[in-house]
Design an enzyme around this catalytic site. Structure first.
Site, PDB file in Angstrom:
ATOM      1  N   HIS A  69       0.849  -1.205   0.000  1.00  0.00           N
ATOM      2  CA  HIS A  69       0.000   0.000   0.000  1.00  0.00           C
ATOM      3  C   HIS A  69       0.881   1.250   0.000  1.00  0.00           C
ATOM      4  CE1 HIS A  69      -4.010   1.887   1.220  1.00  0.00           C
ATOM      5  NE2 HIS A  69      -3.154   2.901   1.240  1.00  0.00           N
ATOM      6  N   HIS A 101       1.173   5.001  -2.249  1.00  0.00           N
ATOM      7  CA  HIS A 101       0.697   5.901  -3.308  1.00  0.00           C
ATOM      8  C   HIS A 101       1.901   6.478  -4.035  1.00  0.00           C
ATOM      9  CE1 HIS A 101      -3.507   5.923  -1.856  1.00  0.00           C
ATOM     10  NE2 HIS A 101      -2.917   5.631  -0.714  1.00  0.00           N
ATOM     11  N   HIS A 161      -9.649   1.560  -0.443  1.00  0.00           N
ATOM     12  CA  HIS A 161      -9.531   2.226   0.858  1.00  0.00           C
ATOM     13  C   HIS A 161     -10.891   2.191   1.556  1.00  0.00           C
ATOM     14  CE1 HIS A 161      -5.832   3.815  -0.807  1.00  0.00           C
ATOM     15  NE2 HIS A 161      -5.554   4.467   0.314  1.00  0.00           N
ATOM     16  N   GLU A 170     -10.959   3.571   7.278  1.00  0.00           N
ATOM     17  CA  GLU A 170      -9.974   4.501   7.839  1.00  0.00           C
ATOM     18  C   GLU A 170     -10.777   5.663   8.443  1.00  0.00           C
ATOM     19  OE1 GLU A 170      -7.555   6.479   4.947  1.00  0.00           O
ATOM     20  OE2 GLU A 170      -6.060   7.161   6.394  1.00  0.00           O
ATOM     21  N   ASP A 230       1.910   3.976   3.134  1.00  0.00           N
ATOM     22  CA  ASP A 230       0.882   4.855   2.560  1.00  0.00           C
ATOM     23  C   ASP A 230       1.516   5.990   1.737  1.00  0.00           C
ATOM     24  OD1 ASP A 230      -1.796   5.252   2.109  1.00  0.00           O
ATOM     25  OD2 ASP A 230      -2.249   6.127   4.068  1.00  0.00           O
ATOM     26  N   ASP A 231       1.969   7.036   2.396  1.00  0.00           N
ATOM     27  CA  ASP A 231       2.593   8.211   1.753  1.00  0.00           C
ATOM     28  C   ASP A 231       3.770   8.619   2.645  1.00  0.00           C
ATOM     29  OD1 ASP A 231       0.160   8.974  -0.189  1.00  0.00           O
ATOM     30  OD2 ASP A 231      -0.666   8.599   1.799  1.00  0.00           O
TER      31      ASP A 231
END
Ligand code: HPA
Ligand code: ZN
Length: 328
Positions: A12, A14, A192, A195, A273-274
């Protein structure tokens, strides 16, 4: 423990969200793009909350204008991941940012990304595969264009279809057409949910989009029946503890539900994630889990095996990654 040395799989990530701030700043200068409001005084990405994060993300992404920019970004991402011990990555790549949903332009971006990924594999051994992603707050019509791009390029490299963006916008079933198209093209599915949306968003994702993995999904912990369902059906969660803490979903990793989910039999994996947005790396995620829960090499090896099993790549690639895990 040397957490960077442990072999890792990340499911996961981005693509634009992995861009180092310096990379975006340099490109912004080259292209004279106004990046006001994107960085704080220290030069880090600056945002107040999740919705603001998405706005800053899109402002930063505006400097990425050509296939060559995405090639450079891919090189930067994979060097950083490899330095963190990552041997296999699946990243979310959005046709919305890569050509605006036009299939011809998308193919050019994809070719540039793949060329950079092949070079990174030769240089560092790290393997990248792509998950085409639509952006929830861009709406179902734009998602259809993303799904068409995904279906046109589905194969051994584009292996999945997913959706990110603002979980507060629309319902999963609004995107069922895109997901059906992607599934029919042979793509594996994730989304997603759970969350910001609470446990019901996870139920809707499973029922209406029929995904096999959930991005985050951690708020399933608020519904014991859902936790049982996830465990029974072998649904894999792409858990990003540092992201959740950074955005204020949980106060710290020790109070993050990842361990409770795992103890309830839910299949969990760990991702960033980021990473530069959330001041994290894969090595830091492992370190934080070790400090919060005492997880050691065997726990991380189990997470890597779960991720390998849940990876969307073909069997040949899995065998290649499995060998690396065994010899590490
Ligand atoms: N969450 C949801 N959507 C996103 C993210 C994220 O972390 N990054 C880019 N789009
Ligand atoms: Zn995400």
């Amino acid at each position: 423990m040397d957490f960077a040395a442990l072999p890792k799989l990340e499911l996961h990530l981005h693509h634009e969200g992995a861009a180092p701030p310096d990379f975006i700043r340099r490109l912004g200068q080259e292209k004279s793009v106004n990046l006001e409001g994107v960085f704080d005084e220290a030069g880090n990405y600056a945002f107040r909350d999740f919705v603001h994060f998405l706005q800053v993300y899109e402002a930063a992404t505006a400097v990425l204008k050509t296939p060559e920019d995405y090639a450079r970004l891919t090189t930067a991402i994979l060097e950083e991941s490899a330095a963190n011990g990552v041997i296999y990555t699946e990243s979310f790549i959005s046709p919305d940012f890569c050509g605006g949903g036009d299939v011809g332009a998308w193919r050019e971006y994809l070719a540039a990304i793949r060329e950079a990924a092949d070079a990174a594999e030769r240089a560092h051994g790290i393997v990248l595969r792509g998950i085409v992603t639509c952006v929830r707050h861009f709406g179902p019509e734009q998602a259809k264009r993303a799904a068409l791009c995904a279906a046109e390029t589905a194969g051994d490299w584009i292996v999945g279809y997913g959706m990110g963006g603002d979980e507060g916008k629309g319902r999963p079933r609004d995107f069922a057409w895109s997901y059906d198209l992607a599934r029919e093209a042979g793509l594996r599915l994730t989304v997603h949910a759970g969350e910001w949306g609470g446990p019901r968003s996870v139920v809707e994702a499973l029922d209406d989009l029929r995904v096999e993995r959930i991005g985050h999904g951690v708020r399933a912990i608020e519904d014991p029946a859902l936790v049982k369902r996830l465990a029974r059906d072998g649904i894999v969660l792409e858990v990003c503890p540092g992201s959740n803490v950074s955005l204020g979903l949980y106060p710290d990793v020790a109070r993050h539900p990842i361990r409770m989910l795992q103890e309830a039999g839910v299949r969990i994996t760990v991702s960033t994630d980021d990473p530069p947005f959330f001041h994290t790396t894969m090595a830091q995620e492992y370190d934080a889990l070790h400090r919060a829960f005492g997880w050691e090499a065997e726990a991380f090896a189990q997470i890597a095996r779960t991720a390998l099993d849940a990876a969307f790549c073909n069997e040949d690639t899995k065998v290649q990654i499995a060998k690396k895990l065994e010899t590490a």
